[in-house]
Design an enzyme around this catalytic site. Structure first.
Site, PDB file in Angstrom:
ATOM      1  N   ARG A   1      46.391  14.226  71.895  1.00 60.20           N
ATOM      2  CA  ARG A   1      46.471  15.323  72.869  1.00 60.20           C
ATOM      3  C   ARG A   1      45.390  15.257  73.942  1.00 60.20           C
ATOM      4  NH1 ARG A   1      50.142  14.613  70.908  1.00 60.20           N
ATOM      5  NH2 ARG A   1      51.327  15.754  69.365  1.00 60.20           N
TER       6      ARG A   1
ATOM      7  N   SER B   1      51.243  25.101  70.329  1.00 68.17           N
ATOM      8  CA  SER B   1      50.151  25.091  69.345  1.00 68.17           C
ATOM      9  C   SER B   1      48.825  25.359  70.041  1.00 68.17           C
ATOM     10  CB  SER B   1      50.090  23.735  68.640  1.00 68.17           C
ATOM     11  OG  SER B   1      51.245  23.566  67.859  1.00 68.17           O
TER      12      SER B   1
ATOM     13  N   GLU C   1      43.528  23.230  71.481  1.00 67.60           N
ATOM     14  CA  GLU C   1      44.267  22.260  72.311  1.00 67.60           C
ATOM     15  C   GLU C   1      44.419  22.841  73.715  1.00 67.60           C
ATOM     16  OE1 GLU C   1      48.055  20.799  70.687  1.00 67.60           O
ATOM     17  OE2 GLU C   1      48.928  20.969  72.682  1.00 67.60           O
TER      18      GLU C   1
END
Ligand SMILES: Cc1cc2nc3c(=O)[nH]c(=O)nc-3n(C[C@H](O)[C@H](O)[C@H](O)COP(=O)(O)OP(=O)(O)OC[C@H]3O[C@@H](n4cnc5c(N)ncnc54)[C@H](O)[C@@H]3O)c2cc1C
Length: 320
Positions: A192, A241, A311
């Site tokens: 990510r 998320s 994230e």
């Protein structure tokens, strides 16, 4: 080139609007105003917006699809350039590879459609990931399932990065936006995340995949979409998320095991359906989100001994 859906050729400079609310253009529906906001539709407009921002001495913030950002209630100082209308995609087949050239603001769903039309496997991991292609590169967006490919780094060949002087020039006539093509191999990709291109703006992305059509790609895309619908709270504003998965575990499992499903502050609530989603139940502020994120981190650290990392990207003015 085949399959061109056309880069816009409108040469007018984009309108620079003041005090524009950013909440409506984020998937969380949260955030204050941009002092100045521009939404270019082509390269000339993008360059003009950057030049105007630089002329006024404004810091520049880039917004892609706005699906992985938490924008402060106090908003973003300077110029925000929203890329959602900066789109266009061209496809071709060269030496056994399906090749795509896309402006950074092209949505991932357009990218999915291009791969799907050619019955190619990248369509499967792209199913259900919102936002645009530039944001996909920045975040190295992907899925946890054991698919091939499953992240942007596997389908990206190169990017074009624009850079400009960030300190005001005495003579603006020498102002120039530099453009550089960077090969994907030279970038530093991780889970990510993608480094090695900053500072700047990703304007264009080249992607490819072997021209090896598979008959079941459409069925697998439908199955992936169905899977998301059953597991994720897609009926509520979210950013997907919130936390990255720690090595060897899943953030959602740790949050659920800490008894946090349903935990809420103001309009921000840990989803009952998927514990790594924090949803906006209506009227949530960025401060509500931050408070829930901090509570979740503290509780998971306390109960599970794991320090969760976000994230989601924090944008704007977060000074206390
Ligand atoms: C319902 C839902 C499901 C999701 N599922 C997934 C998933 O399965 N996998 C996954 O990885 N993510 C997922 N996400 C998160 C998000 O969609 C991805 O991270 C996506 O790639 C972000 O793209 P974006 O265009 O929205 O980027 P933004 O949120 O607009 O921006 C993200 C960051 O990139 C920067 N940026 C964006 N474009 C550029 C550019 N052209 N040049 C320079 N900087 C830029 C921004 O400044 C910001 O720092 C999900 C989100 C939602 C809402």
């Amino acid at each position: 080139m085949t399959g061109t859906s056309g880069h816009n050729t409108n040469r007018e400079a984009p309108e620079l609007r003041e005090n524009v609310s950013l909440a409506p253009i984020t998937s969380w529906q949260i955030g204050g105003i941009a002092d100045v906001y521009a939404e270019p539709t082509n390269e000339e407009q993008l360059e003009a917006a950057i030049e105007e921002g630089a002329k006024r001495g404004l810091p520049i913030t880039i917004l892609g699809g706005g699906t992985n950002v938490l924008i402060s209630d106090r908003g973003v100082r300077g110029l925000v350039i929203g890329l959602r209308k900066f789109s266009g995609i061209k496809t071709s087949e060269v030496e056994g590879r399906f090749q795509i050239e896309a402006l950074a603001g092209t949505s991932k769903s357009e990218l999915l459609k291009a791969f799907l039309k050619a019955k190619l496997e990248p369509a499967i991991f792209l199913a259900g990931i919102p936002g645009d292609i530039g944001g996909g590169v920045v975040m190295n967006a992907g899925v946890g399932e054991q698919l091939r490919p499953r992240e942007f780094n596997e389908i990206t060949d190169a990017i074009e990065v624009w850079r400009w002087p960030t300190t005001p020039l005495a003579d603006m006539s020498i102002f120039k936006v530099g453009r550089q093509r960077l090969e994907a191999k030279s970038l530093n990709w991780s889970y990510r995340h993608c480094e090695g291109w900053r500072p700047g703006l990703i304007s264009k992305v080249w992607l490819s995949w072997p021209m090896e059509p598979k008959a079941d790609v459409l069925d697998r895309v439908k199955a992936a979409n169905h899977n998301r619908l059953t597991k994720q709270p897609l009926d509520m504003p979210s950013c997907g998320s919130v936390f990255v998965n720690p090595v060897g575990d899943r953030a959602g499992r740790l949050i659920e095991a800490s008894g946090l499903k349903g935990f809420a502050i103001g309009g921000a609530k840990v989803s009952e359906k998927h514990a790594n989603f924090i949803v906006n139940t209506g009227g949530a502020t960025a401060q509500d989100m931050r408070a829930v994120i901090e509570h979740v981190r503290a509780r998971v650290k306390d109960r599970q001994g794991v320090d969760l990392k976000t994230e989601v990207v924090w944008l704007g003015d977060w000074t206390p």
